[in-house]
Motif scaffolding. Structure first.
Motif, mmCIF file in Angstrom:
data_model
loop_
_atom_site.group_PDB
_atom_site.id
_atom_site.type_symbol
_atom_site.label_atom_id
_atom_site.label_comp_id
_atom_site.label_asym_id
_atom_site.label_seq_id
_atom_site.Cartn_x
_atom_site.Cartn_y
_atom_site.Cartn_z
ATOM 1 N N ASN A 82 1.426 -2.609 -6.136
ATOM 2 C CA ASN A 82 1.103 -1.332 -5.501
ATOM 3 C C ASN A 82 2.193 -0.319 -5.802
ATOM 4 O OD1 ASN A 82 -1.218 -2.371 -4.287
ATOM 5 N ND2 ASN A 82 -0.187 -2.851 -2.347
ATOM 6 N N TYR A 107 3.325 3.483 -4.502
ATOM 7 C CA TYR A 107 3.117 4.560 -3.540
ATOM 8 C C TYR A 107 3.949 5.757 -3.982
ATOM 9 C CZ TYR A 107 1.608 0.571 -0.692
ATOM 10 O OH TYR A 107 0.983 -0.558 -0.232
ATOM 11 N N PHE A 165 -1.221 2.051 2.884
ATOM 12 C CA PHE A 165 -2.170 0.927 2.873
ATOM 13 C C PHE A 165 -2.447 0.612 4.336
ATOM 14 C CE2 PHE A 165 -4.179 -2.953 1.749
ATOM 15 C CZ PHE A 165 -4.292 -3.030 0.358
ATOM 16 N N HIS A 185 -4.223 -4.396 8.147
ATOM 17 C CA HIS A 185 -5.137 -5.488 7.765
ATOM 18 C C HIS A 185 -4.382 -6.812 7.826
ATOM 19 C CE1 HIS A 185 -2.814 -4.773 4.121
ATOM 20 N NE2 HIS A 185 -3.133 -5.993 3.735
ATOM 21 N N ASP A 198 -4.197 -10.468 5.426
ATOM 22 C CA ASP A 198 -4.588 -10.925 4.093
ATOM 23 C C ASP A 198 -5.499 -12.146 4.265
ATOM 24 O OD1 ASP A 198 -3.035 -8.932 3.046
ATOM 25 O OD2 ASP A 198 -1.341 -10.224 2.532
ATOM 26 N N LEU A 204 5.505 -11.411 -1.061
ATOM 27 C CA LEU A 204 5.721 -10.008 -1.436
ATOM 28 C C LEU A 204 7.169 -9.737 -1.822
ATOM 29 C CD1 LEU A 204 4.554 -6.812 0.422
ATOM 30 C CD2 LEU A 204 7.004 -7.188 0.158
ATOM 31 N N HIS A 234 -0.559 -6.156 9.028
ATOM 32 C CA HIS A 234 0.501 -5.341 8.433
ATOM 33 C C HIS A 234 -0.088 -4.099 7.797
ATOM 34 C CE1 HIS A 234 -0.885 -8.308 5.452
ATOM 35 N NE2 HIS A 234 -0.566 -7.427 4.508
ATOM 36 N N VAL A 278 1.250 -0.281 5.340
ATOM 37 C CA VAL A 278 2.353 0.445 4.688
ATOM 38 C C VAL A 278 2.239 1.913 5.080
ATOM 39 C CG1 VAL A 278 3.394 1.135 2.492
ATOM 40 C CG2 VAL A 278 2.489 -1.175 2.770
ATOM 41 N N ARG A 289 7.576 3.813 -3.707
ATOM 42 C CA ARG A 289 7.683 2.393 -3.344
ATOM 43 C C ARG A 289 6.840 1.597 -4.320
ATOM 44 N NH1 ARG A 289 8.258 -1.478 0.850
ATOM 45 N NH2 ARG A 289 6.526 -2.956 0.926
ATOM 46 N N MET A 298 2.584 -8.324 -4.927
ATOM 47 C CA MET A 298 2.109 -9.380 -4.034
ATOM 48 C C MET A 298 1.389 -10.473 -4.812
ATOM 49 S SD MET A 298 2.413 -6.583 -2.084
ATOM 50 C CE MET A 298 1.243 -5.729 -3.058
ATOM 51 N N PHE A 302 -1.115 -13.409 -3.938
ATOM 52 C CA PHE A 302 -1.984 -13.891 -2.858
ATOM 53 C C PHE A 302 -2.450 -15.289 -3.223
ATOM 54 C CE2 PHE A 302 -2.502 -9.247 -3.117
ATOM 55 C CZ PHE A 302 -2.179 -8.874 -1.826
HETATM 56 O O1 LIG Z 1 2.359 -2.715 -0.656
HETATM 57 C C1 LIG Z 1 2.794 -3.386 0.275
HETATM 58 O O2 LIG Z 1 3.978 -3.393 0.586
HETATM 59 C C2 LIG Z 1 1.840 -4.257 1.062
HETATM 60 C C3 LIG Z 1 0.444 -4.187 0.514
HETATM 61 C C4 LIG Z 1 -0.505 -5.148 1.108
HETATM 62 O O3 LIG Z 1 -0.380 -5.520 2.242
HETATM 63 C C5 LIG Z 1 -1.618 -5.663 0.288
HETATM 64 O O4 LIG Z 1 -1.757 -5.229 -0.873
HETATM 65 O O5 LIG Z 1 -2.363 -6.515 0.793
#
Ligand SMILES: O=C(O)CCC(=O)C(=O)O
Ligand SMILES: C=C1C[C@]23C[C@@]1(O)CC[C@H]2[C@@]12CC[C@H](O)[C@@](C)(C(=O)O1)[C@H]2[C@@H]3C(=O)O
Ligand SMILES: [Fe+2]
Length: 345
Positions: free
Chosen positions: A180, A182, A215, A218, A220, A227, A275, A277, A286, A290, A292
């Motif tokens: 990600n 930002y 973000f 939510h 995961d 992360l 969590h 962002v 930023r 991640m 997953f």
């Molecule tokens: O970008 C982040 O620091 C967290 C993003 C996140 O929670 C996600 O992509 O599921």
């Protein structure tokens, strides 16, 4: 050894509130029995922790960060050719398929070597370097995820310590990898913001002119998320007692999130951590990466008998069926509710 880094707490809603909080930090070079006990406690208390002495080489992280930063620095028209991220590729502002938006752009990839090398040409002029760098990073964080899952099994006194890790090391695992990005966020009156940051008790939710949702909140859906971010803040976690906690960034270490599937695998002993962002006044963008960790699509998610599961909270489900529900819902939805066992006493 646990290292506590104090940070402010933000209660959901309008009220400002501060209290001492330390992100649970687990030193993976510690004695296994200490580390496993501490991981289980962190999973129970927060569904979230930080790991240090994790064994992922700095060079592997730095090379991945460079490849991703190179990609994001390209012209929009070029990046667009790697999209859309439905289900995998480059995405911007749209998250998922159901209308969720965020102030970010991202790369979303399947985390197996074959698909990585096939997609690399969309992300770099040097696809073989991109795919080998991504593959090195993903392999290292997969290994880290397996180490953590083995420690969890040991901490839960389960004899087969690979009971969880084998789900994600299976060659058909459905894990994915996301980066990600930002953009910087500067508010017109940044003196105010600087004040709030210095006082360490800023309130994010009610004042969109001072913050921006990168973000949305939510959990995961997978088993575990690992992360790593650069040194720009923004990540917040939601605690069991109703606080949003900003997590100070730490580019050298990894943060671990319990996902919905781990909640089901432990019959609710662990809960997946909400969590989000939120960007606040930063000249720098930023970037977070991640991994997953998910099982194969046809793998069953159900608490093993070694977990006290006399009253099963959830019906057993296949990861693929759960994923289908997840992707039909909005980001903030609680999807495990659809798999609740109504017959339990
Ligand atoms: O970008 C982040 O620091 C967290 C993003 C996140 O929670 C996600 O992509 O599921
Ligand atoms: C709105 C959505 C985006 C998401 C799929 C979903 O329908 C609900 C879960 C979202 C999430 C959150 C964690 C990961 O970033 C992600 C890749 C995942 O597996 O579930 C995203 C999905 C996405 O961005 O496509
Ligand atoms: Fe997330």
């Amino acid at each position: 050894m646990v290292v506590a880094t104090p940070s402010p707490l933000i209660r959901r809603g309008n009220k400002k509130k501060t209290a001492a909080f330390g992100v649970p930090t687990i030193d993976l070079s510690d004695d296994k029995s200490i580390a496993s006990e501490m991981i289980v406690k962190a999973c129970e208390d927060y569904g979230f922790f930080k790991v240090i002495n994790h064994g992922v080489p700095k060079k592997v992280i730095a090379r991945m960060e460079r490849e991703a930063a190179d990609f994001f620095s390209r012209p929009v028209s070029e990046k667009g050719r790697a999209g859309p991220a439905a289900p995998f590729g480059y995405g911007s502002k749209n998250i998922g398929f159901n209308g969720d938006k965020g102030d970010l752009e991202y790369i979303l990839l399947e985390a197996n070597t074959l698909s990585l090398s096939q997609r690399a040409k969309n992300f770099s002029n040097d696809p073989s370097t991109f795919s080998s760098v991504t593959n090195d990073y993903v392999s290292a964080v997969r290994k880290l995820s397996c180490d953590i899952l083995e420690l969890v099994a040991e901490g839960l006194w389960i004899e087969d310590n690979s009971i969880f890790s084998k789900l994600i090391s299976n060659s058909h695992n459905d894990s994915c990898f996301r980066v990600n990005h930002y953009p910087p966020f500067i508010t017109p009156n940044n003196d105010d913001n600087q004040d709030e940051l210095n006082n360490n008790h800023w309130d994010l939710s009610p004042n969109p002119s001072k913050s921006r949702v990168g973000f949305g909140e939510h959990t995961d859906p997978q088993i575990l998320t690992v992360l790593r971010s650069n040194d720009v803040s923004g990540l917040q976690i939601y605690t069991h007692d109703g606080f949003w906690i900003p997590v100070p960034p730490d580019p050298n270490e990894f943060f671990v999130f319990v996902g919905d599937s781990f909640q089901a695998l432990t019959n609710g002993r662990f809960t997946s951590v909400r969590h989000r962002v939120v960007s606040i006044n930063s000249w720098k963008s930023r970037m977070s990466m991640m991994y997953f960790a998910a099982p194969a699509l046809d793998a069953w998610i159900s608490a093993p008998p070694q977990i006290n599961n006399i009253n099963n909270i959830y019906k057993p489900f296949k990861w693929g069926d759960f994923k289908q529900i997840v992707y039909s819902l909005r980001l903030a939805d609680s999807r495990l509710d659809y798999f609740k066992n109504h017959t339990q006493s």
